[in-house]
Design a protein around this motif. Structure first.
Motif, PDB file in Angstrom:
ATOM      1  N   ALA A 190       0.797  -1.235   0.000  1.00 49.81           N
ATOM      2  CA  ALA A 190       0.000   0.000   0.000  1.00 49.81           C
ATOM      3  C   ALA A 190       0.827   1.282   0.000  1.00 49.81           C
ATOM      4  O   ALA A 190       0.398   2.298  -0.563  1.00 49.81           O
ATOM      5  CB  ALA A 190      -0.952  -0.008   1.188  1.00 49.81           C
ATOM      6  N   LEU A 227      -7.572   0.682   0.918  1.00 51.00           N
ATOM      7  CA  LEU A 227      -6.431   1.578   0.893  1.00 51.00           C
ATOM      8  C   LEU A 227      -6.736   2.789   1.774  1.00 51.00           C
ATOM      9  O   LEU A 227      -7.868   3.288   1.788  1.00 51.00           O
ATOM     10  CB  LEU A 227      -6.146   2.024  -0.542  1.00 51.00           C
ATOM     11  N   SER A 255      -2.972  -0.022   4.573  1.00 51.09           N
ATOM     12  CA  SER A 255      -4.183  -0.689   4.080  1.00 51.09           C
ATOM     13  C   SER A 255      -4.550  -1.850   4.991  1.00 51.09           C
ATOM     14  O   SER A 255      -3.764  -2.300   5.815  1.00 51.09           O
ATOM     15  CB  SER A 255      -3.988  -1.188   2.645  1.00 51.09           C
TER      16      SER A 255
END
Length: 497
Positions: A132, A240, A205
Protein backbone atom coordinates in the motif's frame (compact mmCIF):
# COMPACT_ATOMS: atom_id res chain seq x y z
CA UNK A 1 15.63 -103.16 10.00
CA UNK A 2 17.05 -102.88 6.50
CA UNK A 3 13.67 -101.59 5.32
CA UNK A 4 13.62 -98.91 8.06
CA UNK A 5 17.11 -97.75 7.14
CA UNK A 6 16.02 -97.52 3.53
CA UNK A 7 13.04 -95.31 4.47
CA UNK A 8 15.19 -93.07 6.65
CA UNK A 9 17.75 -92.68 3.90
CA UNK A 10 15.01 -91.69 1.50
CA UNK A 11 13.61 -89.01 3.91
CA UNK A 12 13.76 -85.82 1.78
CA UNK A 13 14.33 -83.62 4.81
CA UNK A 14 17.70 -85.24 5.31
CA UNK A 15 18.85 -84.84 1.74
CA UNK A 16 21.54 -82.18 1.10
CA UNK A 17 19.57 -80.79 -1.81
CA UNK A 18 16.59 -80.05 0.41
CA UNK A 19 18.75 -78.35 3.02
CA UNK A 20 20.46 -76.24 0.36
CA UNK A 21 17.11 -75.29 -1.16
CA UNK A 22 15.80 -74.21 2.22
CA UNK A 23 18.89 -72.08 2.81
CA UNK A 24 18.56 -70.49 -0.63
CA UNK A 25 14.89 -69.59 0.01
CA UNK A 26 15.75 -68.08 3.40
CA UNK A 27 18.63 -66.05 1.95
CA UNK A 28 16.38 -64.90 -0.89
CA UNK A 29 13.70 -63.67 1.48
CA UNK A 30 16.26 -61.84 3.65
CA UNK A 31 17.76 -60.28 0.52
CA UNK A 32 14.32 -59.13 -0.64
CA UNK A 33 13.65 -57.47 2.71
CA UNK A 34 17.08 -55.80 2.73
CA UNK A 35 16.68 -54.46 -0.79
CA UNK A 36 13.21 -53.11 0.02
CA UNK A 37 14.48 -51.28 3.09
CA UNK A 38 17.54 -49.85 1.33
CA UNK A 39 15.63 -48.95 -1.85
CA UNK A 40 12.90 -47.09 0.00
CA UNK A 41 14.86 -45.45 2.78
CA UNK A 42 14.78 -41.62 2.72
CA UNK A 43 17.64 -40.24 0.68
CA UNK A 44 19.77 -37.31 1.76
CA UNK A 45 17.41 -34.36 1.58
CA UNK A 46 18.12 -31.77 -1.12
CA UNK A 47 16.54 -28.35 -0.65
CA UNK A 48 15.56 -25.50 -2.92
CA UNK A 49 15.16 -21.90 -1.82
CA UNK A 50 13.18 -18.76 -2.60
CA UNK A 51 13.44 -15.14 -1.43
CA UNK A 52 10.53 -12.70 -1.14
CA UNK A 53 10.89 -9.04 -0.13
CA UNK A 54 7.82 -7.51 1.49
CA UNK A 55 8.15 -3.80 0.71
CA UNK A 56 5.50 -2.42 3.06
CA UNK A 57 4.53 1.15 3.86
CA UNK A 58 6.53 1.36 7.10
CA UNK A 59 9.39 -1.10 6.53
CA UNK A 60 10.76 -3.85 4.27
CA UNK A 61 11.27 -7.46 5.34
CA UNK A 62 13.23 -10.19 3.53
CA UNK A 63 11.91 -13.76 3.86
CA UNK A 64 13.85 -16.90 2.91
CA UNK A 65 11.88 -20.07 2.21
CA UNK A 66 13.09 -23.63 1.66
CA UNK A 67 11.46 -26.87 0.53
CA UNK A 68 12.53 -30.44 -0.31
CA UNK A 69 13.53 -30.47 -3.97
CA UNK A 70 11.64 -33.67 -4.78
CA UNK A 71 8.43 -32.61 -3.01
CA UNK A 72 7.89 -29.07 -4.24
CA UNK A 73 4.30 -29.72 -5.35
CA UNK A 74 3.20 -31.19 -2.03
CA UNK A 75 1.11 -29.09 0.32
CA UNK A 76 2.65 -27.93 3.57
CA UNK A 77 6.25 -28.57 2.46
CA UNK A 78 7.58 -25.00 2.12
CA UNK A 79 8.81 -23.41 5.33
CA UNK A 80 10.34 -20.11 6.31
CA UNK A 81 13.94 -20.42 7.45
CA UNK A 82 15.08 -16.82 7.94
CA UNK A 83 13.78 -13.26 8.18
CA UNK A 84 15.69 -10.01 7.95
CA UNK A 85 14.13 -6.61 8.64
CA UNK A 86 15.64 -3.83 6.55
CA UNK A 87 16.83 -0.82 8.54
CA UNK A 88 14.87 2.36 7.97
CA UNK A 89 11.43 3.08 6.58
CA UNK A 90 9.64 1.50 3.62
CA UNK A 91 10.89 2.05 0.07
CA UNK A 92 8.05 4.52 -0.60
CA UNK A 93 9.77 6.95 1.79
CA UNK A 94 12.65 7.27 -0.73
CA UNK A 95 10.59 9.16 -3.31
CA UNK A 96 12.99 12.11 -3.16
CA UNK A 97 16.04 9.81 -3.15
CA UNK A 98 15.23 6.71 -5.25
CA UNK A 99 18.78 5.32 -5.14
CA UNK A 100 18.53 5.12 -1.36
CA UNK A 101 15.73 2.57 -1.69
CA UNK A 102 18.00 0.09 -3.46
CA UNK A 103 20.93 0.72 -1.12
CA UNK A 104 18.75 0.07 1.93
CA UNK A 105 18.36 -3.60 0.91
CA UNK A 106 22.07 -4.44 0.81
CA UNK A 107 22.59 -5.65 4.36
CA UNK A 108 19.69 -8.10 4.31
CA UNK A 109 20.53 -9.41 0.83
CA UNK A 110 24.14 -10.04 1.84
CA UNK A 111 22.77 -11.92 4.82
CA UNK A 112 20.65 -14.01 2.43
CA UNK A 113 23.80 -14.92 0.49
CA UNK A 114 25.26 -16.38 3.67
CA UNK A 115 22.10 -18.28 4.64
CA UNK A 116 21.54 -20.01 1.27
CA UNK A 117 24.13 -22.58 0.09
CA UNK A 118 26.32 -21.13 -2.66
CA UNK A 119 25.56 -23.97 -5.11
CA UNK A 120 21.85 -23.01 -4.90
CA UNK A 121 22.27 -19.27 -5.53
CA UNK A 122 21.76 -19.22 -9.28
CA UNK A 123 18.50 -21.20 -9.11
CA UNK A 124 17.03 -19.28 -6.14
CA UNK A 125 14.25 -16.92 -7.31
CA UNK A 126 13.98 -13.44 -5.78
CA UNK A 127 10.68 -11.52 -5.81
CA UNK A 128 9.94 -8.06 -4.47
CA UNK A 129 6.33 -7.12 -3.87
CA UNK A 130 5.44 -3.58 -2.83
CA UNK A 131 2.14 -2.94 -1.11
CA UNK A 132 0.00 0.00 0.00
CA UNK A 133 2.81 2.47 0.64
CA UNK A 134 3.91 2.23 -2.97
CA UNK A 135 0.29 2.20 -4.18
CA UNK A 136 -0.15 5.56 -2.47
CA UNK A 137 3.11 6.89 -3.91
CA UNK A 138 2.00 5.83 -7.39
CA UNK A 139 -1.29 7.74 -6.90
CA UNK A 140 0.65 10.82 -5.79
CA UNK A 141 3.70 10.67 -8.09
CA UNK A 142 3.85 7.84 -10.62
CA UNK A 143 7.25 8.90 -11.94
CA UNK A 144 8.76 8.75 -8.44
CA UNK A 145 7.28 5.30 -7.80
CA UNK A 146 8.78 3.98 -11.06
CA UNK A 147 12.20 5.34 -10.13
CA UNK A 148 12.04 3.70 -6.70
CA UNK A 149 11.10 0.33 -8.24
CA UNK A 150 13.90 0.68 -10.80
CA UNK A 151 16.36 1.38 -7.99
CA UNK A 152 15.46 -1.72 -5.98
CA UNK A 153 15.49 -3.82 -9.18
CA UNK A 154 19.05 -2.69 -10.01
CA UNK A 155 20.15 -3.44 -6.48
CA UNK A 156 18.65 -6.94 -6.42
CA UNK A 157 20.11 -7.82 -9.82
CA UNK A 158 23.63 -7.43 -8.40
CA UNK A 159 23.26 -10.53 -6.26
CA UNK A 160 23.90 -14.08 -7.57
CA UNK A 161 20.25 -15.07 -7.43
CA UNK A 162 17.56 -15.41 -10.10
CA UNK A 163 15.84 -12.01 -9.90
CA UNK A 164 12.21 -12.32 -10.98
CA UNK A 165 11.10 -8.71 -10.78
CA UNK A 166 9.92 -5.93 -8.47
CA UNK A 167 6.32 -4.80 -8.74
CA UNK A 168 3.46 -3.18 -6.88
CA UNK A 169 0.78 -5.66 -5.77
CA UNK A 170 -2.85 -4.75 -6.09
CA UNK A 171 -4.92 -4.78 -2.92
CA UNK A 172 -6.84 -7.81 -4.23
CA UNK A 173 -3.60 -9.74 -4.77
CA UNK A 174 -2.34 -8.85 -1.32
CA UNK A 175 -5.52 -10.17 0.28
CA UNK A 176 -5.69 -13.33 -1.85
CA UNK A 177 -2.04 -14.28 -1.31
CA UNK A 178 -2.45 -13.80 2.44
CA UNK A 179 -5.40 -16.21 2.32
CA UNK A 180 -3.33 -18.76 0.39
CA UNK A 181 -0.49 -18.48 2.92
CA UNK A 182 -2.54 -19.16 6.05
CA UNK A 183 -4.47 -22.02 4.44
CA UNK A 184 -1.36 -23.60 2.90
CA UNK A 185 0.48 -23.55 6.22
CA UNK A 186 -2.59 -24.88 8.04
CA UNK A 187 -2.88 -27.64 5.38
CA UNK A 188 -6.52 -26.67 4.85
CA UNK A 189 -6.07 -26.89 1.08
CA UNK A 190 -6.04 -30.70 1.22
CA UNK A 191 -8.57 -31.08 4.03
CA UNK A 192 -12.34 -31.17 3.74
CA UNK A 193 -12.86 -29.29 7.00
CA UNK A 194 -13.08 -25.80 5.49
CA UNK A 195 -10.70 -22.88 5.12
CA UNK A 196 -9.52 -20.02 7.28
CA UNK A 197 -10.48 -16.44 6.47
CA UNK A 198 -7.60 -13.94 6.34
CA UNK A 199 -7.52 -10.52 8.03
CA UNK A 200 -4.44 -8.43 7.29
CA UNK A 201 -3.58 -5.00 8.66
CA UNK A 202 -0.63 -2.90 7.63
CA UNK A 203 0.35 0.72 7.94
CA UNK A 204 -1.52 1.94 4.86
CA UNK A 205 -4.18 -0.69 4.08
CA UNK A 206 -6.23 -3.53 5.50
CA UNK A 207 -7.49 -6.67 3.71
CA UNK A 208 -10.29 -9.15 4.36
CA UNK A 209 -10.52 -12.42 2.39
CA UNK A 210 -12.69 -15.48 2.95
CA UNK A 211 -14.95 -18.06 1.29
CA UNK A 212 -18.51 -16.72 1.74
CA UNK A 213 -21.68 -18.77 1.93
CA UNK A 214 -23.72 -16.18 0.05
CA UNK A 215 -23.40 -14.89 -3.49
CA UNK A 216 -20.73 -12.26 -4.16
CA UNK A 217 -22.73 -9.35 -5.56
CA UNK A 218 -19.71 -7.28 -6.61
CA UNK A 219 -17.39 -8.98 -9.11
CA UNK A 220 -14.65 -6.51 -8.18
CA UNK A 221 -14.46 -8.40 -4.90
CA UNK A 222 -14.44 -11.93 -6.34
CA UNK A 223 -11.45 -14.08 -7.18
CA UNK A 224 -11.29 -17.76 -8.12
CA UNK A 225 -8.58 -20.35 -7.47
CA UNK A 226 -8.28 -24.04 -8.26
CA UNK A 227 -5.80 -25.55 -5.83
CA UNK A 228 -4.99 -29.23 -5.33
CA UNK A 229 -8.12 -30.25 -7.22
CA UNK A 230 -10.52 -27.99 -5.29
CA UNK A 231 -12.26 -24.82 -6.50
CA UNK A 232 -12.37 -21.74 -4.24
CA UNK A 233 -14.60 -18.73 -4.90
CA UNK A 234 -13.19 -16.01 -2.65
CA UNK A 235 -14.48 -12.68 -1.45
CA UNK A 236 -11.64 -10.21 -0.99
CA UNK A 237 -11.29 -6.47 -0.54
CA UNK A 238 -8.43 -4.16 0.34
CA UNK A 239 -9.16 -0.80 1.96
CA UNK A 240 -6.43 1.58 0.89
CA UNK A 241 -5.85 4.35 3.46
CA UNK A 242 -7.30 2.20 6.26
CA UNK A 243 -4.03 0.80 7.57
CA UNK A 244 -3.39 1.87 11.17
CA UNK A 245 -0.89 4.63 10.30
CA UNK A 246 -3.04 6.25 7.64
CA UNK A 247 -6.20 6.02 9.76
CA UNK A 248 -4.37 7.81 12.55
CA UNK A 249 -3.71 10.62 10.10
CA UNK A 250 -7.35 10.57 8.98
CA UNK A 251 -8.47 10.78 12.60
CA UNK A 252 -6.09 13.66 13.37
CA UNK A 253 -7.18 15.45 10.20
CA UNK A 254 -10.84 15.17 11.18
CA UNK A 255 -10.11 16.79 14.54
CA UNK A 256 -7.78 19.37 13.03
CA UNK A 257 -10.10 20.56 10.27
CA UNK A 258 -13.23 20.52 12.44
CA UNK A 259 -11.81 22.37 15.45
CA UNK A 260 -8.19 23.50 15.46
CA UNK A 261 -8.25 24.96 11.96
CA UNK A 262 -11.09 27.28 12.97
CA UNK A 263 -9.48 28.69 16.12
CA UNK A 264 -6.29 30.41 17.19
CA UNK A 265 -5.34 27.48 19.41
CA UNK A 266 -2.42 25.26 18.48
CA UNK A 267 -3.36 22.41 20.84
CA UNK A 268 -5.04 19.35 19.33
CA UNK A 269 -6.62 17.46 22.25
CA UNK A 270 -6.89 13.77 21.44
CA UNK A 271 -8.87 11.23 23.53
CA UNK A 272 -6.96 8.37 21.85
CA UNK A 273 -3.65 9.30 23.50
CA UNK A 274 -2.84 8.87 27.19
CA UNK A 275 -3.24 11.81 29.56
CA UNK A 276 0.03 13.68 29.88
CA UNK A 277 1.21 12.92 26.34
CA UNK A 278 2.30 16.12 24.59
CA UNK A 279 4.28 16.27 21.37
CA UNK A 280 4.92 18.99 18.82
CA UNK A 281 3.96 17.93 15.28
CA UNK A 282 4.33 19.55 11.89
CA UNK A 283 1.40 19.97 9.56
CA UNK A 284 3.25 18.56 6.54
CA UNK A 285 4.52 15.42 8.31
CA UNK A 286 1.04 14.50 9.52
CA UNK A 287 -1.24 15.53 6.66
CA UNK A 288 0.92 15.16 3.54
CA UNK A 289 -0.74 12.00 2.19
CA UNK A 290 -3.09 11.21 -0.70
CA UNK A 291 -5.47 9.68 1.84
CA UNK A 292 -6.47 13.14 3.10
CA UNK A 293 -8.47 14.87 0.40
CA UNK A 294 -9.27 18.07 2.31
CA UNK A 295 -6.37 20.39 3.01
CA UNK A 296 -6.28 23.33 5.38
CA UNK A 297 -6.27 26.82 3.94
CA UNK A 298 -3.88 27.90 6.69
CA UNK A 299 -1.51 25.02 7.52
CA UNK A 300 0.11 25.30 10.92
CA UNK A 301 2.10 23.14 13.27
CA UNK A 302 0.46 22.07 16.51
CA UNK A 303 0.85 20.33 19.85
CA UNK A 304 -0.67 16.86 20.01
CA UNK A 305 -2.07 16.57 23.56
CA UNK A 306 -3.41 13.33 25.06
CA UNK A 307 -6.73 13.27 26.95
CA UNK A 308 -7.09 9.52 27.56
CA UNK A 309 -10.84 9.00 27.20
CA UNK A 310 -11.58 5.64 25.54
CA UNK A 311 -15.31 6.23 24.99
CA UNK A 312 -14.59 9.50 23.17
CA UNK A 313 -11.72 7.81 21.37
CA UNK A 314 -14.00 5.15 19.94
CA UNK A 315 -16.53 7.79 18.91
CA UNK A 316 -13.83 9.71 17.06
CA UNK A 317 -12.52 6.55 15.35
CA UNK A 318 -16.01 5.66 14.16
CA UNK A 319 -16.12 8.94 12.25
CA UNK A 320 -13.57 7.64 9.73
CA UNK A 321 -16.01 4.89 8.69
CA UNK A 322 -18.75 5.90 6.28
CA UNK A 323 -21.58 3.42 6.86
CA UNK A 324 -24.43 5.58 5.55
CA UNK A 325 -24.27 4.48 1.93
CA UNK A 326 -24.70 0.90 0.66
CA UNK A 327 -25.86 -0.13 -2.81
CA UNK A 328 -25.85 -3.86 -2.01
CA UNK A 329 -27.72 -6.17 0.34
CA UNK A 330 -24.89 -5.87 2.89
CA UNK A 331 -21.82 -3.66 3.16
CA UNK A 332 -18.80 -3.21 5.38
CA UNK A 333 -18.14 0.54 5.02
CA UNK A 334 -17.51 3.16 2.35
CA UNK A 335 -20.24 1.50 0.25
CA UNK A 336 -18.18 -1.68 -0.24
CA UNK A 337 -20.10 -4.95 -0.58
CA UNK A 338 -19.26 -7.60 2.00
CA UNK A 339 -21.00 -10.92 2.75
CA UNK A 340 -21.63 -11.87 6.36
CA UNK A 341 -18.45 -13.05 8.07
CA UNK A 342 -18.75 -16.76 8.81
CA UNK A 343 -16.26 -19.40 9.90
CA UNK A 344 -12.81 -19.11 11.45
CA UNK A 345 -10.50 -16.17 10.68
CA UNK A 346 -6.80 -15.62 11.17
CA UNK A 347 -5.86 -11.98 11.93
CA UNK A 348 -2.16 -11.26 11.36
CA UNK A 349 0.44 -8.54 10.80
CA UNK A 350 -0.49 -5.40 12.79
CA UNK A 351 -3.66 -7.10 14.04
CA UNK A 352 -1.46 -9.51 15.99
CA UNK A 353 1.31 -7.15 17.09
CA UNK A 354 -1.05 -4.55 18.55
CA UNK A 355 -3.43 -7.01 20.19
CA UNK A 356 -0.57 -9.10 21.56
CA UNK A 357 1.05 -6.05 23.17
CA UNK A 358 -2.27 -5.08 24.75
CA UNK A 359 -2.91 -8.72 25.81
CA UNK A 360 -6.18 -8.83 23.89
CA UNK A 361 -5.59 -11.97 21.83
CA UNK A 362 -7.88 -14.00 24.10
CA UNK A 363 -11.23 -13.34 25.75
CA UNK A 364 -14.52 -11.82 24.65
CA UNK A 365 -15.20 -8.58 22.80
CA UNK A 366 -16.62 -7.04 25.98
CA UNK A 367 -13.48 -7.97 27.93
CA UNK A 368 -11.31 -6.41 25.22
CA UNK A 369 -13.25 -3.15 25.46
CA UNK A 370 -12.86 -3.03 29.24
CA UNK A 371 -9.11 -3.61 28.98
CA UNK A 372 -8.81 -0.90 26.34
CA UNK A 373 -10.72 1.51 28.55
CA UNK A 374 -8.32 0.86 31.44
CA UNK A 375 -5.25 1.14 29.20
CA UNK A 376 -6.31 4.41 27.58
CA UNK A 377 -7.16 5.99 30.94
CA UNK A 378 -3.67 5.20 32.29
CA UNK A 379 -1.41 8.25 32.43
CA UNK A 380 1.40 8.64 29.91
CA UNK A 381 3.89 8.79 32.77
CA UNK A 382 2.74 5.40 34.06
CA UNK A 383 2.73 3.89 30.54
CA UNK A 384 6.34 4.90 29.88
CA UNK A 385 7.30 3.53 33.29
CA UNK A 386 5.68 0.16 32.56
CA UNK A 387 7.27 -0.27 29.15
CA UNK A 388 10.72 1.33 29.26
CA UNK A 389 12.06 -0.69 26.31
CA UNK A 390 9.40 0.29 23.77
CA UNK A 391 9.98 3.22 21.41
CA UNK A 392 7.83 6.17 22.43
CA UNK A 393 6.38 6.60 18.94
CA UNK A 394 4.91 3.08 18.98
CA UNK A 395 4.03 3.20 22.67
CA UNK A 396 2.10 6.44 22.31
CA UNK A 397 -0.11 5.00 19.54
CA UNK A 398 -1.29 1.77 21.21
CA UNK A 399 -4.43 3.32 22.69
CA UNK A 400 -5.45 4.54 19.24
CA UNK A 401 -4.34 1.39 17.38
CA UNK A 402 -6.11 -0.98 19.77
CA UNK A 403 -9.30 1.08 19.61
CA UNK A 404 -9.11 1.21 15.84
CA UNK A 405 -8.72 -2.58 15.57
CA UNK A 406 -11.73 -3.24 17.79
CA UNK A 407 -13.79 -0.68 15.86
CA UNK A 408 -12.67 -2.00 12.48
CA UNK A 409 -13.58 -5.59 13.35
CA UNK A 410 -16.89 -4.73 15.01
CA UNK A 411 -18.21 -1.73 13.09
CA UNK A 412 -16.28 -2.21 9.85
CA UNK A 413 -16.20 -5.95 9.17
CA UNK A 414 -19.27 -6.64 11.35
CA UNK A 415 -17.92 -9.20 13.79
CA UNK A 416 -20.11 -9.49 16.88
CA UNK A 417 -19.85 -10.72 20.45
CA UNK A 418 -21.20 -14.07 19.22
CA UNK A 419 -18.49 -14.78 16.65
CA UNK A 420 -15.61 -12.81 18.20
CA UNK A 421 -14.14 -16.15 19.34
CA UNK A 422 -13.81 -17.13 15.66
CA UNK A 423 -11.07 -14.53 15.19
CA UNK A 424 -7.63 -15.87 16.10
CA UNK A 425 -4.76 -13.40 16.28
CA UNK A 426 -1.73 -15.14 14.83
CA UNK A 427 1.88 -14.27 14.10
CA UNK A 428 3.21 -17.56 12.77
CA UNK A 429 1.91 -20.93 11.59
CA UNK A 430 4.46 -23.75 11.88
CA UNK A 431 7.35 -21.27 12.31
CA UNK A 432 6.41 -19.33 9.15
CA UNK A 433 5.04 -15.80 9.32
CA UNK A 434 1.41 -15.34 8.38
CA UNK A 435 1.25 -12.83 5.51
CA UNK A 436 1.06 -12.56 1.75
CA UNK A 437 4.72 -13.34 0.90
CA UNK A 438 4.59 -17.14 0.97
CA UNK A 439 1.35 -17.24 -1.04
CA UNK A 440 2.91 -14.86 -3.56
CA UNK A 441 5.95 -17.08 -4.08
CA UNK A 442 3.87 -20.28 -4.23
CA UNK A 443 1.72 -18.72 -6.94
CA UNK A 444 4.61 -17.42 -9.06
CA UNK A 445 6.59 -20.67 -8.84
CA UNK A 446 3.46 -22.75 -9.60
CA UNK A 447 4.13 -24.87 -6.51
CA UNK A 448 0.41 -25.27 -5.86
CA UNK A 449 -0.90 -27.28 -8.82
CA UNK A 450 -4.49 -27.02 -9.96
CA UNK A 451 -4.89 -30.77 -9.53
CA UNK A 452 -3.91 -32.74 -6.44
CA UNK A 453 -0.52 -34.48 -6.83
CA UNK A 454 -0.44 -38.27 -6.99
CA UNK A 455 0.44 -39.92 -3.71
CA UNK A 456 1.78 -43.45 -3.09
CA UNK A 457 -0.54 -46.10 -1.72
CA UNK A 458 1.46 -46.19 1.50
CA UNK A 459 3.87 -43.87 3.21
CA UNK A 460 7.52 -45.00 3.32
CA UNK A 461 7.31 -46.17 6.93
CA UNK A 462 4.07 -48.05 6.35
CA UNK A 463 5.44 -49.69 3.22
CA UNK A 464 8.59 -50.95 4.95
CA UNK A 465 6.60 -52.21 7.95
CA UNK A 466 4.21 -54.07 5.65
CA UNK A 467 7.05 -55.70 3.73
CA UNK A 468 8.86 -56.80 6.89
CA UNK A 469 5.73 -58.24 8.51
CA UNK A 470 4.65 -59.95 5.30
CA UNK A 471 8.10 -61.50 4.87
CA UNK A 472 8.20 -62.71 8.46
CA UNK A 473 4.77 -64.23 7.96
CA UNK A 474 6.00 -66.08 4.87
CA UNK A 475 9.02 -67.38 6.77
CA UNK A 476 6.80 -68.48 9.65
CA UNK A 477 4.43 -70.29 7.30
CA UNK A 478 7.37 -71.93 5.55
CA UNK A 479 8.79 -73.05 8.89
CA UNK A 480 5.41 -74.44 10.04
CA UNK A 481 5.04 -76.28 6.74
CA UNK A 482 8.51 -77.71 7.20
CA UNK A 483 7.67 -78.94 10.72
CA UNK A 484 4.41 -80.41 9.52
CA UNK A 485 6.12 -82.16 6.66
CA UNK A 486 8.83 -83.54 8.95
CA UNK A 487 6.28 -84.80 11.47
CA UNK A 488 4.28 -86.43 8.70
CA UNK A 489 7.42 -88.18 7.45
CA UNK A 490 8.20 -89.57 10.87
CA UNK A 491 4.64 -90.78 11.30
CA UNK A 492 4.87 -92.53 7.99
CA UNK A 493 8.10 -94.21 9.08
CA UNK A 494 6.47 -95.49 12.29
CA UNK A 495 3.56 -96.85 10.32
CA UNK A 496 5.96 -98.75 8.08
CA UNK A 497 7.75 -100.18 11.09
Amino acid sequence: MDEQREVQVKNPCHRPAFIILTAVIAVGIITMVSISVVQNKPLFQKYKYGIVLDAGSSHTSVFIYEWPAEKENNTGMVRQTHTCNVNGKGISSYSANPEGAGMSLQECMEEAQQKIPAHRHLETPVYLGATAGMRLLKMENEDASEKVLASVARSLQKYPFSFQGARILSGQEEGAFGWITVNYLSENLIKATGTLGALDLGGASTQITFVPKQEIESQDNAIDFRLYGNDYHLYTHSFLCFGKDQVLRLSLAEKFFSTLDKTDSNELRDPCFNTGFNLSKTYVDVFHTPCIKEQSASPKDFFHVGVGDWVECQNSVRKVFNTSNCGYSTCSFDGVFQPSVEGKFGAFSAFFFVMDFLKLTNGTLEEAKLKMKRYCSTSWKEITKRYPGVKEKYLSEYCFSGTYILTLLENGYKFTSNNWKDVEFIKKIKDSDAGWTLGYMLNLTNMIPAEAPDTPLMAHGGYVSFMVLFTLLVILLFFLAFLYYRRSTRTAQKDII
